[in-house]
Scaffold this motif. Structure first.
Motif, PDB file in Angstrom:
ATOM      1  N   THR A   1       0.118  -0.958  -0.408  1.00 30.87           N
ATOM      2  CA  THR A   1      -0.014  -0.113   0.132  1.00 30.87           C
ATOM      3  C   THR A   1       0.613   1.812  -0.016  1.00 30.87           C
ATOM      4  O   THR A   1      -0.110   2.189  -0.008  1.00 30.87           O
ATOM      5  CB  THR A   1      -0.885   0.121   1.002  1.00 30.87           C
ATOM      6  N   ASP A   2       2.091   1.653   0.041  1.00 28.91           N
ATOM      7  CA  ASP A   2       3.641   2.531  -0.162  1.00 28.91           C
ATOM      8  C   ASP A   2       2.860   2.892  -0.893  1.00 28.91           C
ATOM      9  O   ASP A   2       3.781   2.350  -2.109  1.00 28.91           O
ATOM     10  CB  ASP A   2       4.291   2.096   0.155  1.00 28.91           C
ATOM     11  N   LEU A   3       2.544   4.153  -1.929  1.00 29.77           N
ATOM     12  CA  LEU A   3       2.593   4.872  -3.092  1.00 29.77           C
ATOM     13  C   LEU A   3       4.077   4.762  -3.373  1.00 29.77           C
ATOM     14  O   LEU A   3       4.323   4.146  -4.663  1.00 29.77           O
ATOM     15  CB  LEU A   3       1.371   5.900  -3.365  1.00 29.77           C
ATOM     16  N   TYR A   4       5.404   4.721  -2.986  1.00 30.73           N
ATOM     17  CA  TYR A   4       6.744   5.176  -3.409  1.00 30.73           C
ATOM     18  C   TYR A   4       6.936   4.120  -2.982  1.00 30.73           C
ATOM     19  O   TYR A   4       8.526   3.923  -4.149  1.00 30.73           O
ATOM     20  CB  TYR A   4       7.248   5.916  -2.700  1.00 30.73           C
ATOM     21  N   ALA A   5       6.038   2.625  -2.927  1.00 31.30           N
ATOM     22  CA  ALA A   5       7.032   1.483  -3.726  1.00 31.30           C
ATOM     23  C   ALA A   5       6.355   0.708  -5.147  1.00 31.30           C
ATOM     24  O   ALA A   5       6.395   0.200  -5.465  1.00 31.30           O
ATOM     25  CB  ALA A   5       6.223   0.362  -2.668  1.00 31.30           C
ATOM     26  N   TYR A   6       5.226   1.290  -5.209  1.00 27.85           N
ATOM     27  CA  TYR A   6       4.500   0.955  -6.662  1.00 27.85           C
ATOM     28  C   TYR A   6       5.792   0.697  -7.800  1.00 27.85           C
ATOM     29  O   TYR A   6       5.577   0.131  -8.409  1.00 27.85           O
ATOM     30  CB  TYR A   6       3.148   1.479  -6.956  1.00 27.85           C
ATOM     31  N   ARG A   7       6.675   1.457  -7.897  1.00 32.57           N
ATOM     32  CA  ARG A   7       7.512   1.642  -9.004  1.00 32.57           C
ATOM     33  C   ARG A   7       8.545   0.478  -9.145  1.00 32.57           C
ATOM     34  O   ARG A   7       8.287  -0.065 -10.503  1.00 32.57           O
ATOM     35  CB  ARG A   7       8.508   3.334  -9.165  1.00 32.57           C
ATOM     36  N   LYS A   8       8.512   0.172  -7.988  1.00 35.88           N
ATOM     37  CA  LYS A   8       9.793  -1.144  -7.945  1.00 35.88           C
ATOM     38  C   LYS A   8       9.198  -2.523  -7.878  1.00 35.88           C
ATOM     39  O   LYS A   8       9.095  -3.480  -8.935  1.00 35.88           O
ATOM     40  CB  LYS A   8       9.861  -0.633  -6.737  1.00 35.88           C
ATOM     41  N   VAL A   9       7.259  -2.362  -7.900  1.00 44.41           N
ATOM     42  CA  VAL A   9       6.678  -3.468  -8.328  1.00 44.41           C
ATOM     43  C   VAL A   9       6.501  -3.835  -9.520  1.00 44.41           C
ATOM     44  O   VAL A   9       6.743  -3.918  -9.874  1.00 44.41           O
ATOM     45  CB  VAL A   9       5.479  -3.207  -7.215  1.00 44.41           C
ATOM     46  N   THR A  10       5.830  -2.332 -10.299  1.00 47.16           N
ATOM     47  CA  THR A  10       5.952  -2.320 -11.468  1.00 47.16           C
ATOM     48  C   THR A  10       7.148  -2.711 -12.801  1.00 47.16           C
ATOM     49  O   THR A  10       6.837  -3.409 -12.955  1.00 47.16           O
ATOM     50  CB  THR A  10       5.365  -0.660 -12.197  1.00 47.16           C
ATOM     51  N   ASP A  11       7.849  -2.354 -11.878  1.00 47.61           N
ATOM     52  CA  ASP A  11       8.940  -3.097 -12.641  1.00 47.61           C
ATOM     53  C   ASP A  11       9.462  -4.330 -12.391  1.00 47.61           C
ATOM     54  O   ASP A  11      10.066  -5.498 -13.597  1.00 47.61           O
ATOM     55  CB  ASP A  11      10.541  -2.442 -11.874  1.00 47.61           C
ATOM     56  N   ASN A  12       9.283  -4.764 -11.057  1.00 45.92           N
ATOM     57  CA  ASN A  12       9.207  -5.893 -11.278  1.00 45.92           C
ATOM     58  C   ASN A  12       8.266  -6.826 -12.205  1.00 45.92           C
ATOM     59  O   ASN A  12       9.017  -8.429 -13.179  1.00 45.92           O
ATOM     60  CB  ASN A  12       8.944  -6.766  -9.770  1.00 45.92           C
ATOM     61  N   ILE A  13       7.476  -6.086 -12.362  1.00 42.52           N
ATOM     62  CA  ILE A  13       5.981  -7.343 -13.126  1.00 42.52           C
ATOM     63  C   ILE A  13       6.455  -7.283 -14.898  1.00 42.52           C
ATOM     64  O   ILE A  13       6.787  -8.239 -15.589  1.00 42.52           O
ATOM     65  CB  ILE A  13       4.979  -6.148 -13.347  1.00 42.52           C
ATOM     66  N   ALA A  14       7.519  -5.790 -15.156  1.00 39.96           N
ATOM     67  CA  ALA A  14       7.894  -6.315 -16.246  1.00 39.96           C
ATOM     68  C   ALA A  14       9.154  -6.632 -16.262  1.00 39.96           C
ATOM     69  O   ALA A  14       9.250  -7.421 -17.502  1.00 39.96           O
ATOM     70  CB  ALA A  14       8.292  -4.701 -16.832  1.00 39.96           C
ATOM     71  N   SER A  15      10.042  -7.139 -15.064  1.00 37.34           N
ATOM     72  CA  SER A  15      11.008  -7.516 -15.312  1.00 37.34           C
ATOM     73  C   SER A  15      10.274  -8.927 -16.097  1.00 37.34           C
ATOM     74  O   SER A  15      11.491 -10.508 -16.496  1.00 37.34           O
ATOM     75  CB  SER A  15      11.826  -8.147 -14.300  1.00 37.34           C
ATOM     76  N   CYS A  16       9.195  -9.786 -15.597  1.00 37.37           N
ATOM     77  CA  CYS A  16       8.649 -10.790 -15.366  1.00 37.37           C
ATOM     78  C   CYS A  16       8.513 -11.348 -16.280  1.00 37.37           C
ATOM     79  O   CYS A  16       8.526 -12.611 -16.733  1.00 37.37           O
ATOM     80  CB  CYS A  16       7.361 -10.765 -14.573  1.00 37.37           C
ATOM     81  N   MET A  17       8.208  -9.760 -17.439  1.00 39.19           N
ATOM     82  CA  MET A  17       7.371 -10.331 -18.481  1.00 39.19           C
ATOM     83  C   MET A  17       9.337 -10.334 -19.821  1.00 39.19           C
ATOM     84  O   MET A  17       8.778 -10.151 -20.925  1.00 39.19           O
ATOM     85  CB  MET A  17       6.477  -9.895 -19.315  1.00 39.19           C
ATOM     86  N   GLU A  18      10.270 -10.124 -19.513  1.00 41.13           N
ATOM     87  CA  GLU A  18      11.190 -10.194 -20.803  1.00 41.13           C
ATOM     88  C   GLU A  18      12.252 -10.883 -19.985  1.00 41.13           C
ATOM     89  O   GLU A  18      12.946 -10.794 -19.011  1.00 41.13           O
ATOM     90  CB  GLU A  18      11.530  -8.664 -20.268  1.00 41.13           C
TER      91      GLU A  18
END
Length: 1251
Positions: free
Chosen positions: A129-146
């Protein structure tokens, strides 16, 4: 050979939590051979590069463990820890890619457990729920697809709904946070970047889904469908939000079309739906409710231009245009898109949107080519060369091929090339088989129309190049046989040279291929030479200087790369021409002085050939192509460029290790004898640059010779690199360099000219740089320090007395490159005398003396050669440090002592100037001390200070002294007539006029210098005793320093120079302090020297003097310092400081608009520093943002400059009368932004600039 080491890769080491660490310790076996032991060793390392080697061992170890076909609990726990490690690594860490690559090779029996571990770990991150941790999670989602099979499996199958929900939640919350921080550029930049990444990941996620049928079949209440609808609504909102970055809007346009493609059913109706959106003719009764709810803003008639533009981009990018898959409705959509783009082209004026449109139009032509490969006859009729669409495309190309933006001009070339391809695809079979250009009327007319255009049209060149690729050069030469000569003729215009040379290269390469394909023997080369080389040689011999230079730089290298064998043909022709003209030289001496002739052309061709590797060795070049006498003739030719080309022939080589021959070294010494005193700065720079290349060749080839010498000792066969013993070549190198340095030091004799000193010092500096002090086992063939004795050192020190600052800089830099052992001071008396001389020069009335003092003091500081008496200024002991930091501490301590000494002297002189500015101007101008302080600070690394507690009071004292000095001189700078301000004159009438000026000034000092005009006796000069009698308050303080009383002649200009130079130096000092000193992040912190309050005081100081100063020399330098301050403020994390430039801008705009008689803004001298003040505030605004401050300011100024009713105007008349200058200065500073952003506002209308 000493090869420079590559920069080592920096890899951040991976870490794990304490719980996982304990788990690994409990699972590790005694032998250390299982997976837990491997991971434990890995995480205990602190070097990321070493950890990579351990990560690569994971899969081989698991393959050995894959014997039982089952995954034991220990391996399951290790896989779970690996999942945590992968998700904890940053997206840019190489360890992340290495780990993904290793896990892609997991044995099949471990895949299920690995996927479960990754799913569990990622689910935990998705629940954050930490807004400033969203970017790291988003980057991990992108990494999982590459390129990560495990990540793709879990992301697209197991956690698809959870990922969609997270992306929806994160985009909503980040956009809300972005709105809260409106105006905070630093925070908004980061948040908008997060929005952009989230949008791109959403697009990537949906594109990875191969089967959308399950989405269509599910009800509208399913979680997947709800999340897709929510994201579609968000992207629709982003698409229409002009407050967001245009890259976000553009990506949102892609996402909207992609989601429609994924969700709309049946897919055959998607082209019709998108057509209705683009044409703003949506029938709301015929579309699904979910679409209307999600995209309601796109279904109206008031859709913005940018929204339509990005919808077109999304349509062209996301729909499948290959092989006519969308049928006739797809073809109709294609035509509708281009009509919408044509409409937008006539409406859009903003430069960034224009660039987007050009790219989208080029993308449309690519899509059209794909569709035409299997299209209906009707579409071919609509897109053939005679159609209205192609005509409008050509019109777009013609109107935009000279656009100011390079990227947009490049798009017009792509569009034109694609038009030709489209035309080819629309032709029938019979048309395609018809021979000759005349059979294709469209291409024939196009070629003729392009050739009829003037050659100054830049877009013509790129289009002709495309046409040559399409139909071949033969047809073009048939229409215009002299086209090579025509193009070479325009190469005197620098703006056309790149375009012309590229077109010529396209042509002669095409022509060569054509001739070779048709010829049966080698005679084709004669025709090629006649067509392309002969016009080149004519220009090199007879063309003007600009033509020759540009042809040599741009055209000749391309021609030689295409046909290296043509060099011998060129040399033969030019040798013959040079021999023929030698006898005529005396009869045409005046003409030949400005002409390089055949010899110049010959040297240019040889230099270019050797630099590009077409002359394999220098020896062969001299023996086979040109004689030694010809080389010497070129080295002393009366035309400078011939000498430069000949020197370049000797110095330049495509092989940096090519040995310099003895003959070449003799020619270099011959050249130095006659060319050190060249009067052209450009020629001097070229000479020094070429000689530095020669020194680099000597240094690098010497390393090869050292190795070759070692191999010769083993009786190995002779290397073809050199035909003499390596030791002989090395000794020749040493003798040559020593002889060269002797000649250069001889040229530094007292009284030598500036060009000679500049050349000699620059070359010596290059030698010191190329041949550094050897470290370790590296051998160097020469060291300049070995040839420096006391006399030569004294020669370099005497260069500080030159009136040219460039000479001082070069001498200082050279001395700093020499080892400290070279600095030879014999005794402390000489040391003290040198320091006292520097202090005396720092208060000289000659401006260049303070520059000498600054370099002299810096030299003493960095060489640790200060007198011991200065240690009294440093009351505390030196901070403890290691050997590596010792030199830095010594320099910092010396700098601090010198600044304190200068500051003490300045304080006394400012106190005297407050009593008598006349005495200061005549005896001790204040600016010299400040200049030396600034020079000392600029050479010190102020971010890594060790004596922080000693620096704080010094900085505070510097600021106070700067303000005090400024208060003394500001009355003169802010006077209505600063050039004439002097409190005495030769007649009563002048004195009465001056009294009016003096009444405007409100100085802080109380003496009568500014209160009453004095009458000076009519004489050429005056004695200070007479002055004392007429001006009692000055008294004895007006005496000149020294033992004897002197007669002086003080003029208004002396006072003015003292004042404006002092103001200039104060501005540069304050700007330097802001730029270099670290700021305190929080009050009373120990990590900074400048407080928030001090920064605000500096800003107020600059504001006052920029808005009130009349003297251009003062406010221009204040602008330089103010820019340094505003740049720092915009990057400052302190929000209150970050918003200061915006606050200052609003304040000055309000004061400009008001008509308050008490306003202190300068109303004379073309508004003085006000334009500089506003320009500095706007220049600090981030260029990648929306430039809101710039836009608002321009609108305000345009309104003020527009026609108004004088009776109702609230703007002072003196401002309106000078706004034309205000605008001119404004445009010159940020012209690129103004030109493209405010065309629609009529900025360039002459009406606004009429007086």
């Amino acid at each position: 050979m000493d090869v420079k080491k590559k920069k080592e890769m920096q890899v951040t080491a991976l870490t794990i939590c304490h719980q996982d660490l304990e788990t690994l310790r409990s699972l590790a076996d005694v032998e250390g051979k299982n997976l837990a032991s491997l991971l434990l060793h890995c995480v205990q390392l602190t070097d990321g590069v070493s950890q990579i080697r351990y990560v690569k061992q994971i899969v081989p170890l698991l393959e050995k463990a894959d014997k039982n076909g089952a995954c034991d609990p220990a391996i399951r726990s290790c896989l779970d820890i690996l999942a945590g490690i992968y998700l904890s690594l940053s997206v840019k860490n190489p360890l992340k890619k290495v780990l993904a690559s290793s896990l892609n090779g997991l044995p099949e029996c471990f895949l299920t457990e690995a996927i479960q571990s990754f799913t569990s770990r990622l689910q935990e991150e998705l629940n954050t729920t930490d807004l400033y941790a969203y970017r790291k999670v988003t980057d991990n989602i992108a990494s999982c697809m590459e390129n990560f099979d495990l990540g793709s499996a879990l992301s697209l199958c197991i956690l698809f709904v959870s990922v969609l929900r997270f992306l929806q939640k994160s985009l909503i919350e980040i956009s809300e946070e972005n709105r809260k921080f409106a105006g905070n550029h630093i925070v908004q930049t980061q948040l908008m970047n997060d929005l952009l990444v989230g949008t791109r990941v959403s697009v990537m996620l949906v594109q990875k889904i191969q089967d959308f049928q399950r989405i269509h079949l599910k009800t509208s209440s399913s979680p997947t469908w709800q999340s897709m609808c929510g994201l579609l609504s968000i992207f629709t909102k982003f698409l229409s939000d002009d407050d967001l970055l245009q890259t976000i809007q553009s990506t949102s346009g892609l996402a909207v079309i992609l989601f429609i493609k994924a969700m709309f059913h049946p897919p055959e109706k998607i082209p019709d739906l998108i057509s209705s959106l683009l044409l703003r003719s949506v029938d709301c009764t015929s579309i699904p409710d979910w679409f209307l709810n999600c995209c309601r803003s796109l279904c109206g008639t008031d859709v913005s231009q940018s929204t339509l533009l990005f919808l077109c981009q999304g349509t062209l990018t996301m729909l499948d245009w290959q092989n006519g898959n969308m049928g006739l409705s797809g073809e109709a959509l294609l035509l509708n898109i281009v009509h919408v783009l044509f409409t937008l082209s006539s409406q859009i004026k903003e430069s960034t949107l224009e660039l987007f449109l050009s790219r989208i139009l080029a993308s449309w032509t690519n899509s059209a080519i794909h569709v035409l490969e299997s299209s209906s006859p009707s579409l071919k009729d609509n897109l053939n060369g005679n159609s209205s669409i192609v005509r409008r495309l050509l019109e777009y190309v013609y109107t935009h091929w000279e656009h100011p933006l390079d990227a947009l001009r490049h798009q017009t070339k792509i569009i034109f090339r694609n038009i030709l391809q489209m035309h080819r695809l629309t032709k029938g079979k019979s048309d395609s088989e018809a021979p000759g250009l005349a059979a294709d009327r469209f291409i024939c007319d196009l070629a003729e129309s392009l050739l009829r255009l003037e050659w100054h049209v830049k877009g013509k060149y790129a289009c002709l190049g495309c046409l040559v690729d399409y139909i071949g050069i033969g047809h073009i030469l048939a229409l215009a046989k002299t086209i090579p000569s025509q193009i070479l003729e325009v190469m005197g215009d620098q703006s056309l040279v790149p375009y012309a040379s590229d077109l010529l290269e396209t042509m002669f390469r095409n022509h060569k291929s054509h001739l070779k394909s048709q010829a049966v023997d080698s005679t084709w080369i004669d025709e090629w030479h006649e067509t392309w080389v002969s016009p080149l040689l004519f220009i090199l011999c007879e063309g003007n200087l600009d033509q020759k230079s540009y042809v040599i730089d741009y055209y000749l290298p391309k021609l030689l790369n295409c046909s290296p064998e043509s060099l011998s043909y060129m040399v033969k022709i030019l040798q013959t021409s040079a021999d023929a003209k030698t006898g005529k030289k005396r009869n045409h001496s005046c003409r030949s002085y400005n002409s390089r002739g055949a010899l110049g052309a010959l040297m240019a061709c040889l230099r270019t050939a050797r630099a590009h590797g077409h002359l394999q060795s220098a020896t062969d070049a001299w023996r086979n192509l040109v004689s030694s006498a010809r080389i010497k003739q070129g080295l002393i030719h009366q035309h400078c460029q011939v000498r430069i080309d000949t020197l370049g022939l000797l110095c330049e080589s495509n092989r940096s290790t090519e040995v310099v021959s003895m003959e070449e070294m003799q020619w270099i010494q011959f050249f130095i004898t006659y060319n050190l005193n060249n009067q052209s700065p450009g020629v001097r720079q070229q000479i020094c640059s070429l000689l530095k290349k020669l020194f680099c060749r000597i240094q690098e080839s010497s390393q090869v010779l050292y190795k070759l010498e070692q191999s010769r000792a083993k009786h190995e066969p002779e290397n073809e690199l050199t035909k003499q013993h390596p030791s002989v070549s090395l000794q020749q190198y040493k003798n040559f360099m020593s002889s060269l340095c002797s000649r250069l030091f001889e040229a530094l004799f007292p009284g030598s000219s500036y060009p000679t000193r500049f050349s000699a010092l620059t070359i010596l500096g290059a030698i010191a740089e190329v041949f550094p002090i050897p470290e370790g086992q590296v051998q160097t063939v020469y060291q300049l320090s070995h040839d420096i004795d006391v006399g030569r050192f004294q020669t370099l020190m005497e260069c500080f007395t030159s009136t040219f600052e460039e000479v001082k800089i070069l001498a200082f830099d050279l001395l700093m490159k020499l080892p400290k052992t070279v600095v030879q001071f014999q005794d402390s008396e000489k040391l003290r005398g040198l320091f006292e001389a520097a202090l005396e020069l720092s208060s000289s009335t000659k401006p260049y003396d303070c520059v000498t003092a600054s370099y002299l003091l810096n030299f003493l500081i960095w060489q640790d050669a200060l007198p011991s008496s200065l240690s009294a200024y440093l009351k505390t002991q030196q901070a403890a440090c290691g050997d590596g930091d010792k030199s830095a501490i010594v320099v910092e301590r010396n700098t601090l002592m010198v600044i304190q000494c200068l500051l003490g002297n300045l304080e006394e002189e400012v106190a005297q100037a407050e009593n008598s500015l006349l005495q200061a101007a005549a005896s001790f101008p204040l600016y010299g001390r400040v200049h030396c302080i600034t020079g000392a600070l600029q050479r010190l690394s102020l971010n890594n200070l060790r004596l922080v507690s000693e620096w704080r009071p010094v900085v505070e004292k510097l600021l106070l002294m700067s303000y005090r000095l400024s208060a003394v001189v500001s009355p003169v700078i802010q006077s209505s007539s600063p050039e004439g301000l002097i409190p005495m004159d030769t007649d009563s009438e002048s004195a009465s006029r001056l009294q009016t000026i003096l009444s405007e000034i409100q100085p802080r000092d109380t003496n009568d210098y500014f209160t009453q005009a004095k009458i000076l006796k009519t004489r050429d000069s005056f004695d200070l005793e007479d002055l004392n009698a007429s001006v009692p308050n000055i008294g004895a303080s007006a005496e000149m320093k020294g033992k004897e009383r002197k007669t002086c002649d003080v003029t208004a200009q002396m006072v003015l120079v003292c004042c404006w130079r002092s103001m200039k130096e104060v501005a540069l000092l304050l700007g330097t302090l802001c730029q270099l000193l670290p700021m305190q992040s929080v009050p009373e912190s120990s990590n900074g020297l400048l407080t928030v309050e001090q920064v605000k005081e500096i800003g107020d100081y600059f504001k006052q003097h920029l808005l009130q100063s009349r003297h251009r020399g003062a406010f221009e330098l204040a602008y330089t310092g103010f820019v340094k301050l505003t740049e720092i403020l915009n990057r400052c994390p302190n929000v209150s400081l970050q918003k200061l430039p915006e606050q200052w801008l609003w304040n000055v705009l309000e004061e400009v608009k008001c008509s308050d008689p008490s306003s202190k803004l300068c109303a004379t001298r073309r508004s003085a520093g006000i334009p500089f003040y506003i320009q500095a505030l706007l220049a600090s605004e981030p260029k990648k943002g929306k430039m809101d401050l710039l836009k608002i300011t321009m609108k305000e100024l345009i309104t003020l400059a527009g026609p108004t009713d004088d009776s109702k105007s609230t703007v002072p008349q003196f401002f309106r009368a000078r706004f034309s200058f205000f605008y001119e200065l404004f445009f010159k500073s940020i012209n690129g932004i103004i030109h493209t952003s405010f065309q629609s506002l009529g900025v360039y209308n002459k009406h606004y600039f009429s007086r």
